[in-house]
Design a protein around this motif. Structure first.
Motif, PDB file in Angstrom:
ATOM      1  N   GLU A  40      -0.506  -6.940  -3.464  1.00 19.12           N
ATOM      2  CA  GLU A  40       0.768  -7.251  -4.275  1.00 19.12           C
ATOM      3  C   GLU A  40       1.887  -7.554  -3.241  1.00 19.12           C
ATOM      4  O   GLU A  40       2.906  -8.277  -3.786  1.00 19.12           O
ATOM      5  CB  GLU A  40       1.349  -6.098  -5.053  1.00 19.12           C
ATOM      6  CG  GLU A  40       0.167  -5.713  -6.197  1.00 19.12           C
ATOM      7  CD  GLU A  40      -0.140  -6.844  -7.142  1.00 19.12           C
ATOM      8  OE1 GLU A  40       0.642  -7.622  -7.310  1.00 19.12           O
ATOM      9  OE2 GLU A  40      -1.142  -6.637  -7.789  1.00 19.12           O
ATOM     10  N   ALA A  41       1.690  -7.459  -1.899  1.00 20.25           N
ATOM     11  CA  ALA A  41       2.798  -7.734  -0.911  1.00 20.25           C
ATOM     12  C   ALA A  41       3.377  -9.209  -1.322  1.00 20.25           C
ATOM     13  O   ALA A  41       2.556 -10.179  -1.471  1.00 20.25           O
ATOM     14  CB  ALA A  41       2.418  -7.725   0.526  1.00 20.25           C
ATOM     15  N   THR A  42       4.779  -9.259  -1.429  1.00 18.85           N
ATOM     16  CA  THR A  42       5.433 -10.585  -1.400  1.00 18.85           C
ATOM     17  C   THR A  42       5.926 -11.261  -0.128  1.00 18.85           C
ATOM     18  O   THR A  42       6.178 -12.381  -0.261  1.00 18.85           O
ATOM     19  CB  THR A  42       6.225 -10.525  -2.735  1.00 18.85           C
ATOM     20  OG1 THR A  42       7.574  -9.646  -2.095  1.00 18.85           O
ATOM     21  CG2 THR A  42       5.910 -10.358  -4.068  1.00 18.85           C
ATOM     22  N   ASN A  43       6.011 -10.233   0.678  1.00 26.10           N
ATOM     23  CA  ASN A  43       6.446 -10.952   2.225  1.00 26.10           C
ATOM     24  C   ASN A  43       6.119  -9.652   3.118  1.00 26.10           C
ATOM     25  O   ASN A  43       5.550  -8.752   2.896  1.00 26.10           O
ATOM     26  CB  ASN A  43       8.107 -11.137   2.180  1.00 26.10           C
ATOM     27  CG  ASN A  43       8.767  -9.781   1.721  1.00 26.10           C
ATOM     28  OD1 ASN A  43       8.515  -8.550   2.375  1.00 26.10           O
ATOM     29  ND2 ASN A  43       9.580  -9.765   0.803  1.00 26.10           N
ATOM     30  N   ALA A  44       6.264 -10.090   4.375  1.00 25.68           N
ATOM     31  CA  ALA A  44       5.508  -9.295   5.464  1.00 25.68           C
ATOM     32  C   ALA A  44       6.430  -7.893   5.357  1.00 25.68           C
ATOM     33  O   ALA A  44       6.011  -6.878   5.868  1.00 25.68           O
ATOM     34  CB  ALA A  44       5.890  -9.918   6.899  1.00 25.68           C
ATOM     35  N   ASP A  45       7.786  -7.871   4.969  1.00 24.54           N
ATOM     36  CA  ASP A  45       8.686  -6.740   5.018  1.00 24.54           C
ATOM     37  C   ASP A  45       7.793  -5.579   4.185  1.00 24.54           C
ATOM     38  O   ASP A  45       7.766  -4.372   4.554  1.00 24.54           O
ATOM     39  CB  ASP A  45       9.970  -6.833   4.465  1.00 24.54           C
ATOM     40  CG  ASP A  45      10.847  -7.653   5.425  1.00 24.54           C
ATOM     41  OD1 ASP A  45      10.518  -7.703   6.470  1.00 24.54           O
ATOM     42  OD2 ASP A  45      11.887  -8.411   5.030  1.00 24.54           O
ATOM     43  N   ASP A  46       7.240  -6.220   2.972  1.00 28.28           N
ATOM     44  CA  ASP A  46       6.493  -5.187   2.294  1.00 28.28           C
ATOM     45  C   ASP A  46       5.340  -4.238   3.228  1.00 28.28           C
ATOM     46  O   ASP A  46       5.359  -3.327   2.834  1.00 28.28           O
ATOM     47  CB  ASP A  46       5.867  -5.545   0.977  1.00 28.28           C
ATOM     48  CG  ASP A  46       6.789  -6.173  -0.050  1.00 28.28           C
ATOM     49  OD1 ASP A  46       8.051  -5.591  -0.216  1.00 28.28           O
ATOM     50  OD2 ASP A  46       6.440  -7.138  -0.800  1.00 28.28           O
ATOM     51  N   LEU A  47       4.601  -5.233   3.892  1.00 28.05           N
ATOM     52  CA  LEU A  47       3.591  -4.872   4.729  1.00 28.05           C
ATOM     53  C   LEU A  47       4.248  -3.880   5.778  1.00 28.05           C
ATOM     54  O   LEU A  47       3.587  -2.699   6.035  1.00 28.05           O
ATOM     55  CB  LEU A  47       2.934  -5.834   5.275  1.00 28.05           C
ATOM     56  CG  LEU A  47       2.276  -6.812   4.383  1.00 28.05           C
ATOM     57  CD1 LEU A  47       1.846  -8.094   5.142  1.00 28.05           C
ATOM     58  CD2 LEU A  47       1.130  -6.396   3.690  1.00 28.05           C
ATOM     59  N   HIS A  48       5.208  -4.337   6.247  1.00 24.49           N
ATOM     60  CA  HIS A  48       5.723  -3.252   7.585  1.00 24.49           C
ATOM     61  C   HIS A  48       6.406  -2.115   6.797  1.00 24.49           C
ATOM     62  O   HIS A  48       6.116  -0.858   7.731  1.00 24.49           O
ATOM     63  CB  HIS A  48       6.887  -3.888   8.121  1.00 24.49           C
ATOM     64  CG  HIS A  48       6.550  -5.351   8.592  1.00 24.49           C
ATOM     65  ND1 HIS A  48       7.515  -6.351   8.930  1.00 24.49           N
ATOM     66  CD2 HIS A  48       5.431  -5.852   9.096  1.00 24.49           C
ATOM     67  CE1 HIS A  48       6.864  -7.463   9.446  1.00 24.49           C
ATOM     68  NE2 HIS A  48       5.740  -7.026   9.552  1.00 24.49           N
ATOM     69  N   ALA A  49       6.831  -1.854   5.717  1.00 25.84           N
ATOM     70  CA  ALA A  49       7.496  -0.634   5.129  1.00 25.84           C
ATOM     71  C   ALA A  49       6.531   0.305   4.807  1.00 25.84           C
ATOM     72  O   ALA A  49       6.883   1.308   4.774  1.00 25.84           O
ATOM     73  CB  ALA A  49       8.489  -0.945   4.098  1.00 25.84           C
ATOM     74  N   PHE A  50       5.358  -0.317   4.167  1.00 30.60           N
ATOM     75  CA  PHE A  50       4.268   0.642   3.338  1.00 30.60           C
ATOM     76  C   PHE A  50       3.054   0.948   4.196  1.00 30.60           C
ATOM     77  O   PHE A  50       2.256   1.871   3.814  1.00 30.60           O
ATOM     78  CB  PHE A  50       4.226   0.261   2.035  1.00 30.60           C
ATOM     79  CG  PHE A  50       5.465   0.311   1.271  1.00 30.60           C
ATOM     80  CD1 PHE A  50       5.834   1.552   1.152  1.00 30.60           C
ATOM     81  CD2 PHE A  50       6.252  -0.617   0.995  1.00 30.60           C
ATOM     82  CE1 PHE A  50       7.321   1.738   0.168  1.00 30.60           C
ATOM     83  CE2 PHE A  50       7.343  -0.738   0.258  1.00 30.60           C
ATOM     84  CZ  PHE A  50       7.744   0.423  -0.095  1.00 30.60           C
ATOM     85  N   LEU A  51       2.766   0.214   5.241  1.00 33.06           N
ATOM     86  CA  LEU A  51       1.420   0.066   5.821  1.00 33.06           C
ATOM     87  C   LEU A  51       1.624   0.460   7.247  1.00 33.06           C
ATOM     88  O   LEU A  51       2.529   0.270   7.982  1.00 33.06           O
ATOM     89  CB  LEU A  51       0.788  -1.248   5.985  1.00 33.06           C
ATOM     90  CG  LEU A  51       0.328  -1.685   4.583  1.00 33.06           C
ATOM     91  CD1 LEU A  51      -0.353  -3.010   4.716  1.00 33.06           C
ATOM     92  CD2 LEU A  51      -0.528  -0.760   3.505  1.00 33.06           C
ATOM     93  N   ASP A  52       0.710   1.295   7.837  1.00 37.44           N
ATOM     94  CA  ASP A  52       0.704   1.706   9.311  1.00 37.44           C
ATOM     95  C   ASP A  52      -0.369   1.327  10.032  1.00 37.44           C
ATOM     96  O   ASP A  52      -1.600   1.253   9.350  1.00 37.44           O
ATOM     97  CB  ASP A  52       0.485   3.261   9.362  1.00 37.44           C
ATOM     98  CG  ASP A  52       0.443   3.860  10.635  1.00 37.44           C
ATOM     99  OD1 ASP A  52       1.507   4.041  11.451  1.00 37.44           O
ATOM    100  OD2 ASP A  52      -0.553   4.264  11.227  1.00 37.44           O
ATOM    101  N   GLN A  53      -0.296   0.746  10.989  1.00 33.16           N
ATOM    102  CA  GLN A  53      -1.332  -0.050  11.818  1.00 33.16           C
ATOM    103  C   GLN A  53      -2.773   1.078  12.059  1.00 33.16           C
ATOM    104  O   GLN A  53      -3.783   0.643  11.920  1.00 33.16           O
ATOM    105  CB  GLN A  53      -1.062  -0.347  13.259  1.00 33.16           C
ATOM    106  CG  GLN A  53      -1.989  -0.891  14.091  1.00 33.16           C
ATOM    107  CD  GLN A  53      -1.506  -1.317  15.468  1.00 33.16           C
ATOM    108  OE1 GLN A  53      -0.516  -1.156  15.921  1.00 33.16           O
ATOM    109  NE2 GLN A  53      -2.400  -1.867  16.319  1.00 33.16           N
ATOM    110  N   MET A  54      -2.395   2.258  12.488  1.00 34.15           N
ATOM    111  CA  MET A  54      -3.833   2.866  12.865  1.00 34.15           C
ATOM    112  C   MET A  54      -4.381   3.459  11.499  1.00 34.15           C
ATOM    113  O   MET A  54      -5.484   3.239  11.465  1.00 34.15           O
ATOM    114  CB  MET A  54      -3.106   4.401  13.683  1.00 34.15           C
ATOM    115  CG  MET A  54      -2.744   3.997  15.006  1.00 34.15           C
ATOM    116  SD  MET A  54      -3.854   3.350  16.013  1.00 34.15           S
ATOM    117  CE  MET A  54      -5.045   4.723  16.329  1.00 34.15           C
TER     118      MET A  54
END
Length: 107
Positions: free
Chosen positions: A57-71
């Protein structure tokens, strides 16, 4: 064959994914309008649900940065169901995700 109709959003860099890794996260309505937008990250099922929801559902990269963690994303990647086009886009940008998935299937 049905095509994936949503725009695909992929992070520019996995290192920018620094979302919360424990506790409860409430997704904003544009990511989760189901009425069950609270995700307990200490529950293995709910964390997978949150990651799948944000990736789809992400509409932009900020959504990904805010709610996902790399590890966490790398660890969960093999077990998250995603539309094939979305999975392919992420794995093309980040081959290490494809390797993580193949290591799990080979084990």
């Amino acid at each position: 064959m049905r095509r994936y109709a949503k725009p695909i959003v992929v992070a520019d860099d996995l290192g920018l994914l620094r979302g919360q890794t424990t506790g409860v996260v409430t997704l904003p309505r544009h990511l989760d309008w189901s009425g069950a937008a609270d995700y307990n990250l200490d529950s293995s099922g709910r964390i997978v649900d949150l990651y799948r929801t944000v990736l789809i559902e992400a509409t932009n990269a900020d959504d990904l940065h805010a709610f996902l963690d790399q590890m966490v994303l790398t660890r969960l990647w093999p077990s998250i169901w995603l539309p094939p086009e979305l999975r392919r886009a992420w794995e093309q940008r980040f081959p290490e995700l494809r390797r993580a998935a193949s290591e799990v299937s080979a084990a």
